[in-house]
Design a protein around this motif. Structure first.
Motif, PDB file in Angstrom:
ATOM      1  N   GLN A 306       0.807  -1.142   0.071  1.00 16.14           N
ATOM      2  CA  GLN A 306       0.107   0.050  -0.104  1.00 16.14           C
ATOM      3  C   GLN A 306       0.945   1.390   0.031  1.00 16.14           C
ATOM      4  O   GLN A 306       0.450   2.063  -0.784  1.00 16.14           O
ATOM      5  N   SER A 330     -18.411  -8.057  -8.352  1.00 26.13           N
ATOM      6  CA  SER A 330     -17.583  -6.801  -7.730  1.00 26.13           C
ATOM      7  C   SER A 330     -16.708  -6.324  -8.753  1.00 26.13           C
ATOM      8  O   SER A 330     -16.511  -6.784  -9.897  1.00 26.13           O
ATOM      9  N   TYR A 331     -16.002  -5.408  -8.261  1.00 21.88           N
ATOM     10  CA  TYR A 331     -14.785  -4.624  -9.076  1.00 21.88           C
ATOM     11  C   TYR A 331     -13.709  -5.944  -9.211  1.00 21.88           C
ATOM     12  O   TYR A 331     -13.772  -6.781  -8.196  1.00 21.88           O
ATOM     13  N   GLN A 336      -9.600  -3.114  -7.044  1.00 18.17           N
ATOM     14  CA  GLN A 336     -10.110  -2.925  -5.611  1.00 18.17           C
ATOM     15  C   GLN A 336      -9.148  -2.498  -4.626  1.00 18.17           C
ATOM     16  O   GLN A 336      -9.074  -1.545  -3.926  1.00 18.17           O
ATOM     17  N   ASP A 337      -7.932  -3.003  -4.792  1.00 19.60           N
ATOM     18  CA  ASP A 337      -6.792  -2.949  -4.093  1.00 19.60           C
ATOM     19  C   ASP A 337      -6.116  -1.461  -4.148  1.00 19.60           C
ATOM     20  O   ASP A 337      -5.819  -0.811  -3.279  1.00 19.60           O
ATOM     21  N   VAL A 339      -7.765   1.346  -5.793  1.00 19.08           N
ATOM     22  CA  VAL A 339      -8.622   2.083  -5.383  1.00 19.08           C
ATOM     23  C   VAL A 339      -8.886   2.439  -3.683  1.00 19.08           C
ATOM     24  O   VAL A 339      -8.789   3.365  -3.023  1.00 19.08           O
ATOM     25  N   THR A 340      -8.696   1.103  -3.099  1.00 15.58           N
ATOM     26  CA  THR A 340      -8.675   1.371  -1.446  1.00 15.58           C
ATOM     27  C   THR A 340      -7.530   2.047  -1.099  1.00 15.58           C
ATOM     28  O   THR A 340      -7.364   2.892  -0.250  1.00 15.58           O
ATOM     29  N   THR A 341      -6.307   1.699  -1.701  1.00 20.51           N
ATOM     30  CA  THR A 341      -5.049   2.222  -1.421  1.00 20.51           C
ATOM     31  C   THR A 341      -4.912   3.862  -1.330  1.00 20.51           C
ATOM     32  O   THR A 341      -4.595   4.614  -0.479  1.00 20.51           O
ATOM     33  N   HIS A 343      -7.643   5.597  -1.899  1.00 22.62           N
ATOM     34  CA  HIS A 343      -8.773   6.304  -1.158  1.00 22.62           C
ATOM     35  C   HIS A 343      -8.190   6.527   0.297  1.00 22.62           C
ATOM     36  O   HIS A 343      -8.560   7.517   0.942  1.00 22.62           O
ATOM     37  N   ASP A 344      -7.351   5.927   0.806  1.00 28.25           N
ATOM     38  CA  ASP A 344      -6.853   5.769   2.099  1.00 28.25           C
ATOM     39  C   ASP A 344      -5.645   7.136   2.334  1.00 28.25           C
ATOM     40  O   ASP A 344      -5.218   7.382   3.304  1.00 28.25           O
TER      41      ASP A 344
END
Length: 389
Positions: A306, A330-331, A336-337, A339-341, A343-344
């Motif tokens: 990340q 889902s995506y 997904q990883d 985007v989540t990274t 976003h954080d």
């Protein structure tokens, strides 16, 4: 005196992995054939028959048995490895979290392949994505050279972390393609990997231990937290071991991610596996036309790097994430990883598109990747998920 002379060989990815395992000389190899992994164990078995090593090859009746036998051998203190693909990985799925939960340093070489149905024997990442949360370290190779490197360093990484490791290469695109591979001398590899420590094994009679015990509500949660903490240490350990291998080999070996023309890029692609080479060609072609494009290649997918990903992508305008697998309903997994990274991350300002490519072994061409860059530049974000068919 050590022989530091490297040998240049023309090897398929499958043979390169077998050659690395021959040099490491594990105590036990549990085997069951499945395309496109079979050349790994076939090549290794021939080396064993030729007298090049004395590894105990266990021919079992299924992939489930292969992982079960590997777990037993590893728990007993042996350096134990196996290999598989596709439905074989799913057949042994019951045993994969047992290997990681028992903190066993098993290495399973994977030639990734599509899942049935319909039946397809060609390369994609659907099989390894299906087991990405089983607690195993996952490493993705771009080519036969990296498949060789990962097979060598995975042994050292697994035993240092006391966690199982999957060095992964794309089925057929890497496993069956002949490429130039620099092979290190046998004694150098064996010194690099070292001896398997047997403390804490079932055969350590001076310090008796128990494996596979029951953990109820008062302890299970704590076991899982400690296991997850250990997995998150893999990134730093992998980067250090890559640096050590770089010094030995004289080749630059990147850590968890590889940045390619990213420093001044405005648009970038995130990808892993064999198609990374084609993507780099696309980046080079667009760079010659004055386009500010780049690429981030993920080498270690689990644990997901990340911090490295957020740092590498922070300055970009738009990003395309290329997945060679679906997450039905889902995506896509890598998307997904990423985007989540981001976003954080405090610098989350990105437009991120998801591209699905190469399912069932379908070729992805340079022009397909260049088209994705064009869509990023044109800010064509009308669809979050696109298919390169």
């Amino acid at each position: 005196m050590k022989n530091n002379t490297k040998k240049i060989k023309a090897l398929t990815g499958g043979y390169a992995v077998a050659e690395a395992l021959r040099q490491v000389a594990p105590d036990v190899l549990a085997v069951y054939p499945i395309t496109p992994q079979t050349p790994i164990i076939e090549s290794f078995a021939k080396m064993r028959a030729d007298g090049d090593l004395d590894t105990e090859i266990m021919q079992v009746e299924s992939e489930h048995s292969a992982m079960s036998a590997t777990i037993g051998a590893s728990a007993a203190g042996a350096r134990a490895v196996t290999a598989s693909s596709s439905q074989g990985i799913l057949y042994m799925a019951e045993m994969l979290p047992i290997a990681s939960g028992l903190r066993l340093p098993i290495v399973m070489a994977v030639s990734s392949r599509a899942l049935s149905a319909p039946l397809n024997i060609h390369g994609e990442h659907g099989d390894v994505m299906a087991v990405r949360d089983m607690g195993w370290v996952q490493l993705f190779a771009q080519d036969a050279q990296e498949a060789y490197d990962h097979a060598v360093l995975s042994i050292k990484l697994a035993e240092e972390l006391e966690l199982p490791v999957m060095p992964i290469m794309d089925g057929f695109h890497t496993s069956h393609t002949t490429e130039r591979v620099e092979v290190l001398p046998d004694d150098v590899v064996r010194d690099f990997v070292g001896e398997r420590r047997t403390e804490g094994s079932l055969m350590d009679q001076e310090n008796p231990v128990s494996y596979g015990t029951l953990a109820l509500q008062d302890t299970y949660f704590e076991f899982k937290i400690e296991q997850n903490k250990a997995l998150h240490k893999a990134g730093a350990a992998y980067a250090r071991i890559c640096r050590e291998l770089s010094v030995m080999s004289g080749r630059k070996i990147e850590g968890s991610v590889e940045s390619y023309h990213l420093d001044d890029a405005e648009f970038a692609l995130v990808i892993m596996g064999a198609t990374s080479g084609t993507a780099k060609e696309a980046v080079d072609a667009l760079r010659e036309k004055g386009k500010k494009v780049g690429l981030l290649r993920i080498k270690m997918y689990r644990p997901f790097p990340q911090k490295e990903v957020a740092r590498a992508l922070a300055h970009l305008k738009s990003i395309a994430v290329f997945d060679r697998a679906l997450s039905p309903g889902s995506y896509a997994p890598l998307y997904q990883d990423v985007v989540t990274t981001l976003h954080d991350s405090a610098s989350f300002k990105h437009e991120i598109a998801s591209y699905i490519y190469g399912l069932g072994g379908r070729d992805t061409l340079q022009k397909d990747i260049e088209k994705a860059f064009t869509e990023l530049e044109d800010k064509d974000m009308s669809s979050k998920t696109r298919y390169l068919q």
